[in-house]
Design a protein around this motif. Structure first.
Motif, PDB file in Angstrom:
ATOM      1  N   SER A 189       0.841  -1.197   0.000  1.00 57.82           N
ATOM      2  CA  SER A 189       0.000   0.000   0.000  1.00 57.82           C
ATOM      3  C   SER A 189       0.870   1.238   0.000  1.00 57.82           C
ATOM      4  O   SER A 189       1.981   1.214   0.517  1.00 57.82           O
ATOM      5  CB  SER A 189      -0.900   0.029   1.232  1.00 57.82           C
ATOM      6  N   VAL A 190       0.344   2.294  -0.612  1.00 57.61           N
ATOM      7  CA  VAL A 190       1.082   3.547  -0.664  1.00 57.61           C
ATOM      8  C   VAL A 190       0.216   4.660  -0.103  1.00 57.61           C
ATOM      9  O   VAL A 190      -0.981   4.716  -0.380  1.00 57.61           O
ATOM     10  CB  VAL A 190       1.480   3.901  -2.118  1.00 57.61           C
ATOM     11  N   PHE A 244       0.298   8.794  -0.139  1.00 62.61           N
ATOM     12  CA  PHE A 244       1.020   9.896  -0.759  1.00 62.61           C
ATOM     13  C   PHE A 244       1.055  11.106   0.160  1.00 62.61           C
ATOM     14  O   PHE A 244       0.430  11.141   1.220  1.00 62.61           O
ATOM     15  CB  PHE A 244       0.355  10.270  -2.084  1.00 62.61           C
ATOM     16  N   THR A 253      -5.012  12.249  -1.469  1.00 58.41           N
ATOM     17  CA  THR A 253      -5.280  11.549  -2.719  1.00 58.41           C
ATOM     18  C   THR A 253      -6.532  10.694  -2.622  1.00 58.41           C
ATOM     19  O   THR A 253      -6.527   9.507  -2.931  1.00 58.41           O
ATOM     20  CB  THR A 253      -4.074  10.655  -3.129  1.00 58.41           C
ATOM     21  N   LEU A 254      -7.611  11.322  -2.183  1.00 57.47           N
ATOM     22  CA  LEU A 254      -8.891  10.612  -2.131  1.00 57.47           C
ATOM     23  C   LEU A 254      -9.712  11.011  -3.347  1.00 57.47           C
ATOM     24  O   LEU A 254      -9.488  12.071  -3.934  1.00 57.47           O
ATOM     25  CB  LEU A 254      -9.651  10.997  -0.853  1.00 57.47           C
TER      26      LEU A 254
END
Lengths: 255, 246
Positions: free
Chosen positions: B69-70, B72, B76-77
């Protein structure tokens, strides 16, 4: 409150301009066949109201048919070319060509092709031509507007092309598509009116035709009444789309 | 070994951005990548995520699809989707039925202390809450490898330490390997068990520091010698790396 006072201010300004116009016409005794006073225009509008409404609906419905057609065709084309930069580059000059060609210059050609007995087709086609570009470019920009990091997340989770389209790119495009349709609707009305002017025949009895007819008969109050009907129609259409945009955007981003 | 970079270099059209750079990650360790702007730390993270291919060198990843998983720098939704739909996204994309995905998403939201925020859309959340939702999305799939790209950069000084503690608590539950990028040595010393300091771009390893303290950190850790020593050592390494480049 700010909103209401804005409406009051612009309404007041319009009222003031009409008043100045009325006074000027009376004071300078301008002949009615050159410039009718607003009171005469209003009287003509009231007596012509049923036929003006019918004419406005003819023009508006053709513009809306053109818009509906563009909505499907231009959005479809944008969906088709957006995955491939090469296809996009290939179609861009054509789209721009359509955009920069004056509609009045191709109107006679389209009228001839569809035949003088089917001017309503010419009108829809011409309205669609001018409405095409805003819808197309709005959709194309929107489809590419998703956050690059979100695109990376979709890569990371191994999303397929359809998942990417329906879960990321299309929803991300919504605000841009709304804006494109709003611009296109105004353009479609202009296109329809221009086409009616060029067609000039009785088989298309829209607002432009009313303006032409009254002008030919030097019935200036009726001519102005038709012109104002056109302006009001455009304004109402714009306001309606603005309202739709506001509601959809509020739902889209949750406030 | 969870993932490793061996002698990787990455070059774009504008020139080399990373390497040669090596990094090996063990199960359950927390590694901080510290370096100046443009040293390629985010690029290294993308290599570990498998989002990018190196120009040369090898990348090995034991974590399979859905196990990485990343998070950011920004939350970033998806702005059009509710918090719970955002958190459920990775699960749904990997084919989990919608109802089951939503249940697990709700659990993940509870883990980041936002059990009641599921129906809200990103614009209705504060910056810190949105970052937590982003973290919940990363945790929902129970990753073995969690990559954080400057997760604190957009947060204020009040939200930041709280999130750092939360990350430790969450780590303690399933002990994934965590790599996070930062240019703040104190943040690195607080969060990581190992700090890797990088040189200016194209980034190489300038040095490594092991932080000698228990995870999650005991109370008052920021006042201890272990914390100060690690932060000072990282600072010194960073200064030396920068000086060499100048």
């Amino acid at each position: 409150m700010k909103h209401l006072s804005g409406i009051a201010a612009s309404g007041g300004l319009i009222l003031l301009l009409f008043l100045a116009w009325e006074i000027a016409c009376r004071a300078l005794a301008v002949p009615v066949y050159i410039l009718p006073p607003p009171s005469a225009v209003a009287a003509a509008a009231v007596s012509d109201l049923p036929s003006l409404l019918a004419a406005a609906w003819i023009t508006l419905s053709r513009a809306l048919i053109a818009l509906a057609f563009c909505s499907v065709a231009a959005t479809g084309l944008a969906l088709l070319v957006s995955p491939s930069p090469l296809l996009e580059r290939a179609t861009k000059p054509l789209a721009v060509t359509i955009q920069v060609t004056p509609i009045i210059a191709i109107a006679p050609l389209v009228v001839i092709w569809t035949g003088l007995e089917h001017t309503e087709r010419a009108i829809v086609i011409l309205a669609a031509i001018v409405a095409f570009f805003p819808v197309f470019s709005g959709a194309l920009t929107g489809l590419k507007s998703a956050d690059p990091d979100l695109e990376r997340l979709f890569d990371l989770y191994g999303a397929g092309p359809w998942q990417r389209l329906f879960r990321l790119r299309l929803p991300a495009a919504v605000p841009f598509m709304l804006e494109g349709h709003k611009v296109a609707a105004g353009q479609a009305v202009i296109g329809a009116v221009v086409a009616e002017f060029v067609a000039r025949t009785g088989s298309s009895q829209g607002l432009a035709w009313r303006i032409l007819l009254a002008g030919n008969n030097l019935q200036m109050p009726r001519m102005f009444a038709a012109l104002f009907a056109l302006i009001v129609m455009g304004a109402v259409l714009y306001a309606a789309l603005q309202l739709i945009e506001r509601f959809v955007l509020a739902w889209w981003r949750g406030r | 070994m969870i993932a490793s970079l061996r002698e990787v270099t990455v070059a774009y059209d504008r020139g080399p951005v990373l390497g040669p750079f090596s990094l090996s990650l063990e199960q359950g360790e927390i590694v901080a990548l510290v370096g100046p702007s443009g040293c390629g730390k985010s690029t290294a993270l993308r290599l570990l995520a498998g989002l990018e291919k190196p120009t040369a060198g090898t990348v090995e990843r034991a974590a399979g699809r859905g196990e990485t998983s990343v998070v950011f720098q920004a939350p970033t939704l998806m702005p059009w989707a509710s918090a719970i739909a955002n958190v459920a996204l990775p699960l749904e994309l990997s084919g989990e039925p919608r109802a089951a995905a939503r249940i697990r998403a709700q659990e993940a939201l509870a883990r980041v202390k936002l059990p009641a925020a599921g129906a809200q859309k990103p614009a209705q959340l504060s910056g810190g809450m949105a970052m937590r939702v982003s973290l919940a999305r990363a945790l929902a799939s129970n990753p073995r490898l969690l990559l954080l790209d400057e997760p604190f950069a957009a947060l204020d000084e009040i939200t930041r330490p709280a999130l750092a503690e939360d990350i430790h608590e969450l780590w303690a539950e399933t002990r994934p390997a965590i790599v996070f990028v930062t240019h703040n040595v104190e943040e690195a010393a607080y969060l990581a068990s190992r700090i890797v300091v990088m040189t200016p771009g194209p980034g190489r390893t300038a040095g490594e520091i092991a932080v000698q303290a228990a995870l999650p950190r005991p109370g008052g850790f920021r006042a201890t010698a272990a914390f100060r020593d690690a932060a000072d050592a990282a600072s010194a390494l960073l200064a030396k790396a920068m000086g060499r480049a100048a």
